[in-house]
Design a protein around this motif. Structure first.
Motif, PDB file in Angstrom:
ATOM      1  N   THR A   1      79.808 -72.598-101.255  1.00 20.03           N
ATOM      2  CA  THR A   1      78.874 -73.343-102.089  1.00 20.03           C
ATOM      3  C   THR A   1      78.309 -74.479-101.248  1.00 20.03           C
ATOM      4  N   TYR A   2      77.111 -74.916-101.601  1.00 23.42           N
ATOM      5  CA  TYR A   2      76.422 -75.949-100.826  1.00 23.42           C
ATOM      6  C   TYR A   2      75.685 -76.875-101.770  1.00 23.42           C
ATOM      7  N   SER A   3      75.834 -78.174-101.553  1.00 25.00           N
ATOM      8  CA  SER A   3      75.017 -79.143-102.283  1.00 25.00           C
ATOM      9  C   SER A   3      74.651 -80.274-101.332  1.00 25.00           C
ATOM     10  N   GLN A   4      73.471 -80.806-101.547  1.00 26.05           N
ATOM     11  CA  GLN A   4      72.936 -81.840-100.676  1.00 26.05           C
ATOM     12  C   GLN A   4      72.142 -82.807-101.519  1.00 26.05           C
ATOM     13  N   HIS A   5      72.248 -84.102-101.201  1.00 27.85           N
ATOM     14  CA  HIS A   5      71.355 -85.077-101.824  1.00 27.85           C
ATOM     15  C   HIS A   5      71.107 -86.227-100.857  1.00 27.85           C
ATOM     16  N   THR A   6      69.910 -86.791-100.963  1.00 26.42           N
ATOM     17  CA  THR A   6      69.529 -87.896-100.101  1.00 26.42           C
ATOM     18  C   THR A   6      69.015 -89.051-100.945  1.00 26.42           C
ATOM     19  N   THR A   7      69.186 -90.246-100.388  1.00 29.51           N
ATOM     20  CA  THR A   7      68.639 -91.453-100.986  1.00 29.51           C
ATOM     21  C   THR A   7      67.925 -92.247 -99.895  1.00 29.51           C
ATOM     22  N   ALA A   8      66.938 -93.019-100.288  1.00 23.57           N
ATOM     23  CA  ALA A   8      66.167 -93.828 -99.349  1.00 23.57           C
ATOM     24  C   ALA A   8      67.060 -94.902 -98.730  1.00 23.57           C
ATOM     25  N   ALA A   9      66.953 -95.077 -97.419  1.00 21.33           N
ATOM     26  CA  ALA A   9      67.754 -96.082 -96.726  1.00 21.33           C
ATOM     27  C   ALA A   9      67.355 -97.497 -97.127  1.00 21.33           C
ATOM     28  N   ASP A  10      66.089 -97.698 -97.490  1.00 17.95           N
ATOM     29  CA  ASP A  10      65.624 -99.061 -97.778  1.00 17.95           C
ATOM     30  C   ASP A  10      66.041 -99.579 -99.149  1.00 17.95           C
TER      31      ASP A  10
ATOM     32  N   ALA B   1      67.224 -83.297-103.257  1.00 22.05           N
ATOM     33  CA  ALA B   1      68.495 -82.609-103.487  1.00 22.05           C
ATOM     34  C   ALA B   1      68.238 -81.115-103.368  1.00 22.05           C
ATOM     35  N   GLU B   2      69.278 -80.387-103.050  1.00 22.09           N
ATOM     36  CA  GLU B   2      69.204 -78.924-103.057  1.00 22.09           C
ATOM     37  C   GLU B   2      70.612 -78.377-103.226  1.00 22.09           C
ATOM     38  N   VAL B   3      70.703 -77.202-103.800  1.00 20.20           N
ATOM     39  CA  VAL B   3      71.986 -76.536-104.005  1.00 20.20           C
ATOM     40  C   VAL B   3      71.830 -75.066-103.637  1.00 20.20           C
TER      41      VAL B   3
ATOM     42  N   GLU C   1      73.224 -65.687 -94.146  1.00 20.95           N
ATOM     43  CA  GLU C   1      72.201 -65.709 -95.198  1.00 20.95           C
ATOM     44  C   GLU C   1      72.438 -66.958 -96.034  1.00 20.95           C
ATOM     45  N   VAL C   2      71.358 -67.634 -96.375  1.00 22.35           N
ATOM     46  CA  VAL C   2      71.448 -68.845 -97.189  1.00 22.35           C
ATOM     47  C   VAL C   2      70.425 -68.732 -98.310  1.00 22.35           C
ATOM     48  N   VAL C   3      70.858 -69.081 -99.520  1.00 24.24           N
ATOM     49  CA  VAL C   3      69.984 -69.103-100.689  1.00 24.24           C
ATOM     50  C   VAL C   3      70.028 -70.525-101.240  1.00 24.24           C
ATOM     51  N   LEU C   4      68.854 -71.160-101.355  1.00 25.05           N
ATOM     52  CA  LEU C   4      68.775 -72.553-101.801  1.00 25.05           C
ATOM     53  C   LEU C   4      67.775 -72.718-102.936  1.00 25.05           C
ATOM     54  N   ALA C   5      68.051 -73.675-103.803  1.00 25.04           N
ATOM     55  CA  ALA C   5      67.119 -74.062-104.856  1.00 25.04           C
ATOM     56  C   ALA C   5      66.906 -75.565-104.788  1.00 25.04           C
ATOM     57  N   HIS C   6      65.640 -75.973-104.902  1.00 23.82           N
ATOM     58  CA  HIS C   6      65.255 -77.386-104.882  1.00 23.82           C
ATOM     59  C   HIS C   6      64.734 -77.754-106.271  1.00 23.82           C
ATOM     60  N   PRO C   7      64.981 -78.965-106.754  1.00 22.81           N
ATOM     61  CA  PRO C   7      64.490 -79.358-108.077  1.00 22.81           C
ATOM     62  C   PRO C   7      62.980 -79.523-108.122  1.00 22.81           C
ATOM     63  N   THR C   8      62.315 -79.411-106.985  1.00 22.81           N
ATOM     64  CA  THR C   8      60.856 -79.547-106.918  1.00 22.81           C
ATOM     65  C   THR C   8      60.142 -78.219-107.134  1.00 22.81           C
ATOM     66  N   GLY C   9      60.892 -77.168-107.527  1.00 26.81           N
ATOM     67  CA  GLY C   9      60.276 -75.878-107.806  1.00 26.81           C
ATOM     68  C   GLY C   9      60.226 -74.940-106.620  1.00 26.81           C
ATOM     69  N   ILE C  10      60.980 -75.233-105.581  1.00 30.58           N
ATOM     70  CA  ILE C  10      61.004 -74.396-104.376  1.00 30.58           C
ATOM     71  C   ILE C  10      62.353 -73.691-104.275  1.00 30.58           C
ATOM     72  N   THR C  11      62.324 -72.419-103.906  1.00 34.86           N
ATOM     73  CA  THR C  11      63.535 -71.674-103.563  1.00 34.86           C
ATOM     74  C   THR C  11      63.366 -71.124-102.156  1.00 34.86           C
ATOM     75  N   GLU C  12      64.484 -70.995-101.461  1.00 35.52           N
ATOM     76  CA  GLU C  12      64.460 -70.455-100.098  1.00 35.52           C
ATOM     77  C   GLU C  12      65.519 -69.389 -99.941  1.00 35.52           C
ATOM     78  N   ILE C  13      65.167 -68.326 -99.265  1.00 34.10           N
ATOM     79  CA  ILE C  13      66.136 -67.373 -98.740  1.00 34.10           C
ATOM     80  C   ILE C  13      65.952 -67.416 -97.238  1.00 34.10           C
ATOM     81  N   GLN C  14      67.034 -67.745 -96.541  1.00 29.64           N
ATOM     82  CA  GLN C  14      66.975 -67.850 -95.086  1.00 29.64           C
ATOM     83  C   GLN C  14      67.965 -66.889 -94.449  1.00 29.64           C
ATOM     84  N   HIS C  15      67.574 -66.370 -93.305  1.00 29.63           N
ATOM     85  CA  HIS C  15      68.443 -65.521 -92.488  1.00 29.63           C
ATOM     86  C   HIS C  15      68.593 -66.187 -91.140  1.00 29.63           C
ATOM     87  N   GLY C  16      69.716 -65.932 -90.480  1.00 27.48           N
ATOM     88  CA  GLY C  16      69.871 -66.538 -89.172  1.00 27.48           C
ATOM     89  C   GLY C  16      71.131 -66.109 -88.467  1.00 27.48           C
TER      90      GLY C  16
END
Length: 157
Positions: free
Chosen positions: A46-55, A62-64, A76-91
């Motif tokens: 499982t994967y989760s990520q979130h960022t906040t502004a340094a200032d 965020a993405e999960v 293979e990686v499958v990600l969803a962003h709350p901005t309406g973007i999904t990614e399937i990545q291979h590598g």
């Protein structure tokens, strides 16, 4: 841990640190980031990520999703962003002297009706002990693939 994931076992845990973002359509910015990879006993992490502004600490992104190795050295990686973007990545995943290098590129990018136009994403990770560094490039809003983010994270748990 599932035997398929042994090659990336060092990812499991929580990583925190700082990064810097830029793109021709935005002002450069610095951010704090936390990434967590979890092992649930299945052939994926499982994967989760979130960022906040340094200032000022405001939430930025965020993405999960899920990471899996489909064969030794193949990810293979499958990600969803709350901005309406999904990614399937291979590598690929390679290990040299206990340093893990992961290179991922978009196989598919999905967009909701209101998502900003992103057509390609490339991610490069380097894990050396308790340090995870990454670079992210993207092609978006009519611009070609180019650098967007870079960060250095330290294992915190």
């Amino acid at each position: 841990m599932n035997e398929n994931l042994v090659q990336v076992a060092a990812l499991v845990g929580t990583w925190s640190g700082t990064g810097r973002g830029e793109y021709p359509t935005i002002e450069p910015f610095e951010y704090h980031e936390t990434v967590t990879f979890g092992d649930v006993g299945r052939p994926f992490l499982t994967y989760s990520q979130h960022t906040t502004a340094a200032d000022d600490g405001r939430p930025l992104h965020a993405e999960v999703g899920y990471w899996r190795l489909t064969a030794p050295g193949v990810a293979e990686v499958v990600l969803a962003h709350p901005t309406g973007i999904t990614e399937i990545q291979h590598g690929t995943v390679s290990c040299t002297n206990d340093v893990i290098e992961i290179v991922l590129s978009s196989a598919t990018v999905g967009l909701s009706a209101t998502a900003r136009s992103v057509v390609e994403v490339e991610r490069r990770f380097l894990v050396d002990g308790d340090v995870l560094e990454y670079r992210l490039a993207m092609a978006a809003v009519g611009l070609p693939l180019q650098h967007h983010l870079a960060a250095r994270l330290i294992r915190t748990a």
